[in-house]
Motif scaffolding. Structure first.
Motif, PDB file in Angstrom:
ATOM      1  N   HIS A   2       0.902  -1.315  -0.122  1.00 13.12           N
ATOM      2  CA  HIS A   2      -0.126  -0.010   0.105  1.00 13.12           C
ATOM      3  C   HIS A   2       0.797   1.128  -0.043  1.00 13.12           C
ATOM      4  N   ALA A   3       0.487   2.347  -0.908  1.00 11.81           N
ATOM      5  CA  ALA A   3       1.346   3.380  -0.968  1.00 11.81           C
ATOM      6  C   ALA A   3       1.535   4.147   0.333  1.00 11.81           C
ATOM      7  N   ARG A   4       0.521   4.453   1.068  1.00 10.62           N
ATOM      8  CA  ARG A   4       0.712   4.937   2.252  1.00 10.62           C
ATOM      9  C   ARG A   4       1.686   4.438   3.279  1.00 10.62           C
ATOM     10  N   ALA A   5       1.666   3.088   3.544  1.00 10.71           N
ATOM     11  CA  ALA A   5       2.764   2.246   4.466  1.00 10.71           C
ATOM     12  C   ALA A   5       3.939   2.266   3.630  1.00 10.71           C
ATOM     13  N   ALA A   6       3.891   2.159   2.298  1.00 11.09           N
ATOM     14  CA  ALA A   6       5.357   2.566   1.899  1.00 11.09           C
ATOM     15  C   ALA A   6       6.005   3.609   1.842  1.00 11.09           C
ATOM     16  N   VAL A   7       5.133   4.903   1.958  1.00 12.11           N
ATOM     17  CA  VAL A   7       5.786   6.145   2.137  1.00 12.11           C
ATOM     18  C   VAL A   7       6.179   6.267   3.589  1.00 12.11           C
ATOM     19  N   PHE A   8       5.550   5.509   4.588  1.00 13.63           N
ATOM     20  CA  PHE A   8       5.952   5.656   5.947  1.00 13.63           C
ATOM     21  C   PHE A   8       7.339   4.891   6.296  1.00 13.63           C
ATOM     22  N   ASP A   9       7.284   3.772   5.443  1.00 13.44           N
ATOM     23  CA  ASP A   9       8.427   2.793   5.612  1.00 13.44           C
ATOM     24  C   ASP A   9       9.826   3.492   5.238  1.00 13.44           C
ATOM     25  N   LEU A  10       9.793   4.091   3.941  1.00 11.80           N
ATOM     26  CA  LEU A  10      10.760   5.122   3.314  1.00 11.80           C
ATOM     27  C   LEU A  10      11.330   6.103   4.335  1.00 11.80           C
ATOM     28  N   TYR A  11      10.211   6.733   4.643  1.00  6.19           N
ATOM     29  CA  TYR A  11      10.692   8.021   5.690  1.00  6.19           C
ATOM     30  C   TYR A  11      11.409   7.459   7.007  1.00  6.19           C
ATOM     31  N   GLY A  12      10.703   6.391   7.625  1.00  3.96           N
ATOM     32  CA  GLY A  12      11.254   5.656   8.868  1.00  3.96           C
ATOM     33  C   GLY A  12      12.448   5.159   8.933  1.00  3.96           C
ATOM     34  N   ASP A  13      12.845   4.247   7.776  1.00  4.68           N
ATOM     35  CA  ASP A  13      13.916   3.563   7.610  1.00  4.68           C
ATOM     36  C   ASP A  13      15.086   4.115   6.961  1.00  4.68           C
ATOM     37  N   HIS A  14      14.762   5.030   6.117  1.00  6.45           N
ATOM     38  CA  HIS A  14      15.925   5.660   5.270  1.00  6.45           C
ATOM     39  C   HIS A  14      16.139   7.139   5.390  1.00  6.45           C
ATOM     40  N   LEU A  15      14.857   7.719   5.278  1.00  6.83           N
ATOM     41  CA  LEU A  15      15.057   9.464   5.276  1.00  6.83           C
ATOM     42  C   LEU A  15      15.211  10.318   6.515  1.00  6.83           C
ATOM     43  N   ALA A  16      14.703   9.305   7.563  1.00  2.00           N
ATOM     44  CA  ALA A  16      14.866  10.023   8.787  1.00  2.00           C
ATOM     45  C   ALA A  16      16.246  10.333   9.244  1.00  2.00           C
ATOM     46  N   ARG A  17      17.129   9.313   8.898  1.00  2.00           N
ATOM     47  CA  ARG A  17      18.731   9.643   9.108  1.00  2.00           C
ATOM     48  C   ARG A  17      19.433  10.249   8.211  1.00  2.00           C
ATOM     49  N   ARG A  18      18.505  11.110   7.141  1.00  2.00           N
ATOM     50  CA  ARG A  18      19.175  11.538   6.207  1.00  2.00           C
ATOM     51  C   ARG A  18      18.482  13.171   6.329  1.00  2.00           C
ATOM     52  N   GLY A  19      18.018  13.618   7.332  1.00  2.00           N
ATOM     53  CA  GLY A  19      17.365  14.911   7.503  1.00  2.00           C
ATOM     54  C   GLY A  19      15.869  15.007   7.374  1.00  2.00           C
ATOM     55  N   GLY A  20      15.343  13.713   7.027  1.00  2.00           N
ATOM     56  CA  GLY A  20      13.694  13.815   6.982  1.00  2.00           C
ATOM     57  C   GLY A  20      12.996  14.380   6.038  1.00  2.00           C
ATOM     58  N   TRP A  21      13.815  14.859   4.831  1.00  2.00           N
ATOM     59  CA  TRP A  21      13.386  15.556   3.861  1.00  2.00           C
ATOM     60  C   TRP A  21      13.717  14.780   2.513  1.00  2.00           C
ATOM     61  N   ALA A  22      13.108  14.673   1.485  1.00  2.00           N
ATOM     62  CA  ALA A  22      13.465  14.261   0.291  1.00  2.00           C
ATOM     63  C   ALA A  22      12.610  14.993  -1.074  1.00  2.00           C
ATOM     64  N   PRO A  23      13.237  14.928  -2.110  1.00  2.00           N
ATOM     65  CA  PRO A  23      12.380  15.417  -3.401  1.00  2.00           C
ATOM     66  C   PRO A  23      11.234  14.381  -3.704  1.00  2.00           C
TER      67      PRO A  23
END
Length: 261
Positions: A2-23
């Protein structure tokens, strides 16, 4: 996925440690690696923004989305549970929550029940819930519903109580199934390219995160001997760690908009 869960997974597992922002373009590309369509990603991000989980920000003219403080708190707590980075102790006391008012609206009642379940509480009766320890997110789970909360020691067998309130037999089967599935998902880490390693790790984390809604994190003192959750956690730790270097390289390449296919 599911797209919503996938977005949460991406931010939680990868983007949070990279400043929490992404294009947004990088988010679309990264989730495309796990077969989430671009339009579904954009819709999910837009909804998460309206709900207060993400907020739009531009960096150097590039449009993207950042985690809000609310998302940072929720994802930090979730990933502590996923990776068990701060395993809580147990003093032998249980945390009880009694809803002081009956929730009339059925959908509201279901949302509160789902939130309490996610935080590790089991329903003892219509308006009484119990967990092995208090949750710092309790207030956000119940919202404006008044509650009475207190800690108490059980005058009885803790193992029997846990088996009565949580379906540990079914949870054991689910954990054993996860170990079998994970073994087929990642039979050979060394043979994977960066994009595939990222996709497999995303699938692995996605499936493991589902246990947050099922496993309350019961203390060893009330769990069956040779608990299946320990074996599953060891399997998850081993595979997620092995996949991380190549998965992280793919994430970095997508964030830098480099030519990784």
């Amino acid at each position: 996925m599911h797209a919503r869960a996938a977005v949460f997974d991406l931010y939680g597992d990868h983007l949070a440690r990279r400043g929490g922002w992404a294009p947004i373009a990088s988010v679309v590309r990264l989730l495309g690696a796990v077969d989430v369509r671009p339009e579904a990603v954009r819709t999910a991000v837009s909804r998460l923004s309206r709900e207060g989980w993400l907020e739009a920000h531009e960096h150097d003219g590039t449009r993207g989305y950042a985690m809000t403080p609310r998302a940072e708190r929720r994802l930090s707590a979730a990933w502590e549970r996923i990776y068990r980075s701060s395993a809580p102790g147990w003093d032998g006391r249980w945390h009880l929550v009694v809803l002081a008012e009956r929730i009339a609206d059925r959908s509201h009642r279901a949302r509160v029940a789902d939130s309490l379940t996610y935080l590790g509480y089991a329903r003892m009766s219509a308006d009484t819930w119990i967990a092995p320890r208090p949750s710092p997110e309790l207030d956000s789970a119940v919202g404006e519903v008044p509650v009475h909360a207190f800690s108490a020691e059980l005058d009885g067998d803790g193992r029997a109580l846990a088996a009565e309130l949580w379906d540990l037999a079914e949870l054991t089967r689910a954990y054993d199934g996860f170990v079998r599935w994970a073994g087929t998902l990642v039979p050979d880490v060394d043979g994977l390219d960066e994009r595939t390693a990222y996709a497999r790790r995303t699938e692995l984390v996605h499936e493991w995160r589902k246990f947050l809604f099922r496993d309350p994190g019961l203390p060893d003192a009330v769990l069956p001997a040779d608990w299946a959750g320990d074996r599953a956690a060891a399997c998850f730790d081993r595979l997620s760690s092995a996949l991380l270097p190549r998965a992280s390289a793919y994430v970095d390449a997508c964030l830098d908009q480099q030519g990784v296919s």
